[in-house]
Design an enzyme around this catalytic site. Structure first.
Site, PDB file in Angstrom:
ATOM      1  N   TRP A 127       8.114  -2.205  -4.836  1.00 51.85           N
ATOM      2  CA  TRP A 127       9.288  -1.337  -5.000  1.00 51.85           C
ATOM      3  C   TRP A 127      10.438  -1.939  -4.179  1.00 51.85           C
ATOM      4  O   TRP A 127      10.239  -2.271  -3.002  1.00 51.85           O
ATOM      5  CB  TRP A 127       8.922   0.062  -4.487  1.00 51.85           C
ATOM      6  CG  TRP A 127      10.000   1.089  -4.613  1.00 51.85           C
ATOM      7  CD1 TRP A 127      10.723   1.393  -5.730  1.00 51.85           C
ATOM      8  CD2 TRP A 127      10.459   1.975  -3.587  1.00 51.85           C
ATOM      9  NE1 TRP A 127      11.600   2.413  -5.449  1.00 51.85           N
ATOM     10  CE2 TRP A 127      11.465   2.794  -4.150  1.00 51.85           C
ATOM     11  CE3 TRP A 127      10.119   2.169  -2.239  1.00 51.85           C
ATOM     12  CZ2 TRP A 127      12.125   3.782  -3.427  1.00 51.85           C
ATOM     13  CZ3 TRP A 127      10.774   3.150  -1.519  1.00 51.85           C
ATOM     14  CH2 TRP A 127      11.770   3.940  -2.108  1.00 51.85           C
ATOM     15  N   ASP A 208       1.270   3.485   0.500  1.00 53.31           N
ATOM     16  CA  ASP A 208       2.360   4.253  -0.106  1.00 53.31           C
ATOM     17  C   ASP A 208       1.756   5.057  -1.258  1.00 53.31           C
ATOM     18  O   ASP A 208       1.322   4.491  -2.260  1.00 53.31           O
ATOM     19  CB  ASP A 208       3.446   3.285  -0.608  1.00 53.31           C
ATOM     20  CG  ASP A 208       4.682   4.029  -1.103  1.00 53.31           C
ATOM     21  OD1 ASP A 208       4.627   5.263  -1.252  1.00 53.31           O
ATOM     22  OD2 ASP A 208       5.701   3.360  -1.358  1.00 53.31           O
ATOM     23  N   ALA A 210       2.848   7.563  -3.633  1.00 52.98           N
ATOM     24  CA  ALA A 210       4.005   8.276  -4.198  1.00 52.98           C
ATOM     25  C   ALA A 210       3.717   8.896  -5.561  1.00 52.98           C
ATOM     26  O   ALA A 210       4.532   9.669  -6.062  1.00 52.98           O
ATOM     27  CB  ALA A 210       5.192   7.322  -4.306  1.00 52.98           C
ATOM     28  N   LYS A 243       7.323  13.179  -7.302  1.00 56.39           N
ATOM     29  CA  LYS A 243       6.938  13.017  -8.706  1.00 56.39           C
ATOM     30  C   LYS A 243       5.901  14.054  -9.116  1.00 56.39           C
ATOM     31  O   LYS A 243       6.047  14.710 -10.146  1.00 56.39           O
ATOM     32  CB  LYS A 243       6.367  11.617  -8.961  1.00 56.39           C
ATOM     33  CG  LYS A 243       7.027  10.506  -8.159  1.00 56.39           C
ATOM     34  CD  LYS A 243       8.341  10.050  -8.722  1.00 56.39           C
ATOM     35  CE  LYS A 243       9.132   9.315  -7.669  1.00 56.39           C
ATOM     36  NZ  LYS A 243       9.855   8.179  -8.039  1.00 56.39           N
TER      37      LYS A 243
HETATM   38  C1  LMR Z   1      11.832   4.428  -8.737  1.00 52.37           C
HETATM   39  O1  LMR Z   1      11.197   3.444  -8.344  1.00 52.37           O
HETATM   40  O2  LMR Z   1      12.515   4.413  -9.772  1.00 52.37           O
HETATM   41  C2  LMR Z   1      11.760   5.712  -7.946  1.00 52.37           C
HETATM   42  O3  LMR Z   1      10.889   5.578  -6.877  1.00 52.37           O
HETATM   43  C3  LMR Z   1      13.091   6.225  -7.566  1.00 52.37           C
HETATM   44  C4  LMR Z   1      13.707   5.472  -6.442  1.00 52.37           C
HETATM   45  O4  LMR Z   1      14.081   6.105  -5.446  1.00 52.37           O
HETATM   46  O5  LMR Z   1      13.851   4.245  -6.531  1.00 52.37           O
END
Ligand code: LMR
Length: 394
Positions: A127, A208, A210, A243
């Site tokens: 990410w 993580d 999420a 989420k």
């Molecule tokens: C994403 O990866 O699109 C989500 O986790 C939203 C974000 O905050 O980036």
């Protein structure tokens, strides 16, 4: 004073949200930011959340402070949900934090207090916000092999070989389930091997979490996290309720630490609370109270799980439909990986020129690295998507 500043880099995910909003085409499709969408293309408030909010509104008597660690009932409910009885609670501490990002932030600050300038190993790719959060906390960031751009699966042998070389001074960031951005995940047998590697090297796992419940189920998605915390003396977990409870803008998450024993857990927790007090003092309560009410009430919890299951099943169905449509139209199994991936995302593994082409020609928006949010696929437009992808690949 501000003349000393230069423009900061934008966030590619949030920037794309703005670009999509500004596009005037009525048939545009948003596969960008990781937000769940239903059949109507909206991100509704879950019915269990609405009911919990009504109860909170009716019962509320005060808005006084709750304390640095936040809502205690929320904290223990999240430990039950994520860790269950995988580790003795005397070694576990939790603090509520603003979202998954806030949880990552305070835990990375904690890591830097324990091991200033330590290296945190993240998957390649990960990410895009992981690196800036870690660097802001003073950590160094390095990558371990993860995504195989040929099979669109996990390069597990290479990943494990890299993890096996780490030492007790290293930190390893793992996506507990539903890997973002790739959608390619470890099998249970692979989690077992990762847990054994961490137990051997002493590297600190930082998980993580999420998207719990967005992959194969609440229990199934917790397998890796529970396996690891049971196998190692110390671990960190950043939980997000954005989420799975659809509470994105409420900013609700939990920072969890597991220490060798209760005494070390207390000391580490005092440092974590000190990080929080000197950052934003205390977390906001609304999202935490919603989750506490839902998880502590048998009926609301059952309703929430039903809603969560429906979201997950819809994403799996969309994956299968898109893979089927591309296979039928192109006579190629090259996109079957979309059906095998889990969670909200799939990394198509295609060049940025493809991403730019489908945006310009078809109004299809995805992240520049070719990550799609499968929840954003309108079910009646699967055929259009398949056509556009096949035409763009040529
Ligand atoms: C994403 O990866 O699109 C989500 O986790 C939203 C974000 O905050 O980036």
């Amino acid at each position: 004073m501000f003349e000393t500043l230069t423009q900061a880099p934008g966030d590619k995910i949030l920037a794309l949200m703005g670009e999509f909003a500004a596009d005037t085409r009525t048939d545009k499709i948003d596969l960008g930011v990781g937000v769940y969408k239903d059949e109507a293309g909206t991100t509704p408030i879950m019915s269990s959340v609405k009911k919990a909010e009504a109860r909170i509104l009716a019962a509320g008597k005060t808005k006084t402070y709750l304390g640095i660690g936040g809502n205690k009932g929320f904290g223990s409910a999240i430990l039950d949900l994520s860790l269950a009885d995988a580790v003795d609670r005397s070694r576990v501490r939790v603090a509520q934090a603003p979202g998954g990002t806030g949880s990552l932030w305070v835990l990375m600050q904690l890591v830097n207090r324990a091991r200033p300038g330590a290296t945190i190993w993240v998957s390649d790719p990960t990410w895009p916000n992981h690196k800036p959060i870690a660097e802001n906390a003073g950590l160094k960031v390095a990558t371990y092999p993860y995504f195989d751009t040929t099979t669109r699966g996990v390069k597990f042998a290479e990943m494990l070989a890299a993890l096996d070389k780490l030492t007790k001074d290293d930190v390893v960031l793992l996506h507990g389930c539903c890997h973002n951005p790739t959608g390619a995940n470890l099998t249970n047998a692979q989690w077992d091997q990762v847990a054994a590697s961490l137990a051997k090297t002493g590297a600190l796992p930082f998980i993580d979490l999420a998207y719990l419940g967005f992959g194969d189920g609440l229990l199934e998605d917790a397998y890796g996290t529970r396996k690891i915390v049971a196998a190692v003396p110390e671990a960190l977990v950043a939980f997000s309720g954005s989420k799975n409870f659809g509470l994105y803008r409420e900013r609700i998450g939990a920072a969890i630490l597991i220490a060798r024993d209760a005494a070390q857990a207390d000391i580490a927790q005092s440092q974590l609370l000190n990080v929080i007090r000197s950052s934003y003092s205390q977390p906001p309560d609304h999202g935490a109270e919603i989750i506490r009410v839902i998880l502590e009430d048998k009926d609301l919890r059952a309703e929430w799980e039903t809603e969560l299951n429906a979201m997950r099943n819809r994403m799996i169905r969309l994956r299968e439909k898109l893979a089927d449509a591309i296979r039928a139209k192109s006579n190629s199994k090259n996109f079957d990986f979309i059906a095998a991936h889990r969670g909200m995302f799939s990394l198509l593994g295609l060049p940025n020129s493809f991403v730019e082409h489908v945006k310009a020609a078809n109004g299809i928006y995805m992240i520049g690295d070719s990550r799609i949010n499968v929840a954003g696929i309108p079910e009646d437009r699967v055929g259009d998507l398949a056509d556009a992808f096949i035409a763009a690949i040529g």
